[in-house]
Design a protein around this motif. Sequence first.
Motif, PDB file in Angstrom:
ATOM      1  N   PRO A 255      35.718  35.246  42.550  1.00 28.39           N
ATOM      2  CA  PRO A 255      35.124  36.179  43.534  1.00 28.39           C
ATOM      3  C   PRO A 255      35.900  37.471  43.657  1.00 28.39           C
ATOM      4  CG  PRO A 255      35.175  33.946  44.419  1.00 28.39           C
ATOM      5  CD  PRO A 255      35.992  33.926  43.164  1.00 28.39           C
ATOM      6  N   ALA A 256      37.230  37.389  43.620  1.00 28.18           N
ATOM      7  CA  ALA A 256      38.036  38.603  43.735  1.00 28.18           C
ATOM      8  C   ALA A 256      37.887  39.478  42.509  1.00 28.18           C
ATOM      9  CB  ALA A 256      39.499  38.221  43.954  1.00 28.18           C
ATOM     10  N   LEU A 257      37.756  38.853  41.326  1.00 28.10           N
ATOM     11  CA  LEU A 257      37.603  39.636  40.100  1.00 28.10           C
ATOM     12  C   LEU A 257      36.262  40.369  40.096  1.00 28.10           C
ATOM     13  CD1 LEU A 257      39.161  40.212  37.462  1.00 28.10           C
ATOM     14  CD2 LEU A 257      37.749  38.441  36.385  1.00 28.10           C
ATOM     15  N   ALA A 258      35.201  39.691  40.533  1.00 23.96           N
ATOM     16  CA  ALA A 258      33.889  40.352  40.605  1.00 23.96           C
ATOM     17  C   ALA A 258      33.922  41.505  41.606  1.00 23.96           C
ATOM     18  CB  ALA A 258      32.823  39.338  40.993  1.00 23.96           C
ATOM     19  N   GLU A 259      34.586  41.285  42.737  1.00 23.24           N
ATOM     20  CA  GLU A 259      34.688  42.345  43.738  1.00 23.24           C
ATOM     21  C   GLU A 259      35.509  43.513  43.215  1.00 23.24           C
ATOM     22  OE1 GLU A 259      36.250  42.954  48.354  1.00 23.24           O
ATOM     23  OE2 GLU A 259      36.206  40.959  47.443  1.00 23.24           O
TER      24      GLU A 259
END
Length: 576
Positions: free
Chosen positions: A521-525
């Motif tokens: 999730p952090a990488l997509a954000e």
Amino acid sequence: MTGADVRDIDPGDGRFTPSAPQAPAWSPAASTAAPPTIDSSEFAGWPEIVEHLREGLVLCGPDGVVWQVSPVAQRLLPEIVVGGSCAVFDALDGSTAEIVRNGRRLRVRRVPLSAGPTCWYVEDVSEDSGPADELAAERARSAFLAVVGEKLGNPLHPDRAAAAVVRLALPTLAEAAVLILAPRSGRARWWRARRAEDDLPTLDRGVLAAAELPAAVIDSLHGVQPHTVDWLAEQAVEAGWLPGIDAADASVRLVALPGRDAPVGVLLVARPAAHWYTDDDLDLLRAFADRAGAALTTALLYRNQAEVADTLQASLLPVEPAEVPGVQWGTAYRPAQAGLRIGGDFYGSHRLPDGGSVFFLGDVSGKGVEAAVFTGQLRQCLHALHRIEAQPARLLRLLNDALLESTLAHGQGRFATMVLGVVRPHRDGGLVLTLAGGGHLPPLVVRSSGEVEQLPLNGMLIGVVPDPRVSQVSTRLAPGETCLLYSDGVTEARGGRRGAEQLGTERLMQALTGCQRMPAPALAERVEQITCDWLAQRDHDDIAVLALRATGTRPHRHLHAVPTPTPVVREGATTS
């Protein structure tokens, strides 16, 4: 009367103008002594002269006592009598003024005499002022309705429109106004405005069950206007809409607010019984109700359309991927038209019986609502086709055939780019990926070393030609490694110094280098944030990101674990 007391009568309009008596002459400027007493008998012959004059005449002495009253003046001002007081004139400023007495409008003119007394001329101008008053009243009504139209032309929310209606009804139409909307789901909402001591309206609202509405309100909602209104006050008080008001001391009226097919609601107005509603008041009330009904109908129609749009948008929004053992998903989505919340990019996943998952990310031609509807069709097709085919390349070909049939049936030249893959857990905690490309950007893989690798995946557009060339590759994600799928809204985002340079794949890969510890999730954000920073609030295409990370969780025994594949990726490989 002597020759010195001759009075002049203007033969043109019959207006009487007295000449000052010859003696005794007195002026405050001439002497500081008390003014001499004037014998009122000298004016005893005046009625014979002034009884046929159009104007009334009142003669008052210096001490404010009435000396003479002409017949016309006595008819217009019966409270003024000889020997009485002239107090009725005391509050008048200037030499000419208008007063209202006994339902008549009077013009009063003051003429001081040099001998000390004062002559008051009184003329009935009621008939002359009638048309002017009617014109002023009509202008006031028109101005009021113009303000109503302006104020009710803005609110597109039913609650704000209803609150505006009851506020605008005060004080022109009522001291208290209650708006009851037509029941919805068995309940009727109402709004009420009342005048407070400081003349500022107080507003409150409530809800009643449809069965609890007064009979008069129910009749009005069905288009039946009651002819007898004496019992409206009792029903309004009983419903709790007129707190602190006695039904016997209130004048209440009820008017339906016209809607599209039936009244959209009813408006109840009340004011003290002393101010009874006249025919003119009721005409103004009906005109007000027409405008209020149009505004509420528009607001309710807008609300219904918004609810339908929200429901459809929610069904067209990308669906978060289903949980799969050993896989951590991360998503980001930003449509080109933020107000719509939907666009032409899509992603999603479907579980497989063996414990794996079919996942996809794509981009359709066009933007906005039409593109979003097309993405919905693609997702529905994938939802059905993955049940009969789980091999990525063959699944893309089946989807291509379905889109071509839809294009021929509806005459729409729609196409899409897509990456479609199958992920299955590996017995060592990693993931095995098989991906097929249909003209979309190649995925990126963030390895455990921090390096970013681009998978060699290509292929042809989906929905353009029969039997397109579809590329398929396989790779393995070790625990902690992440595969990233993204739309061209990321790499084609324009920014930089001049605002025209694309972000590009190389900048994206550099920004992701060293991010191997970041959760999916952090990488997509992070990808979304990098893109938005590069855009600097400029216009952009739809942005979609799908990341899947190997969590290192080993599959359960009852799930099929894929053996370790040969970590060789074949560029441009095709399958039939």
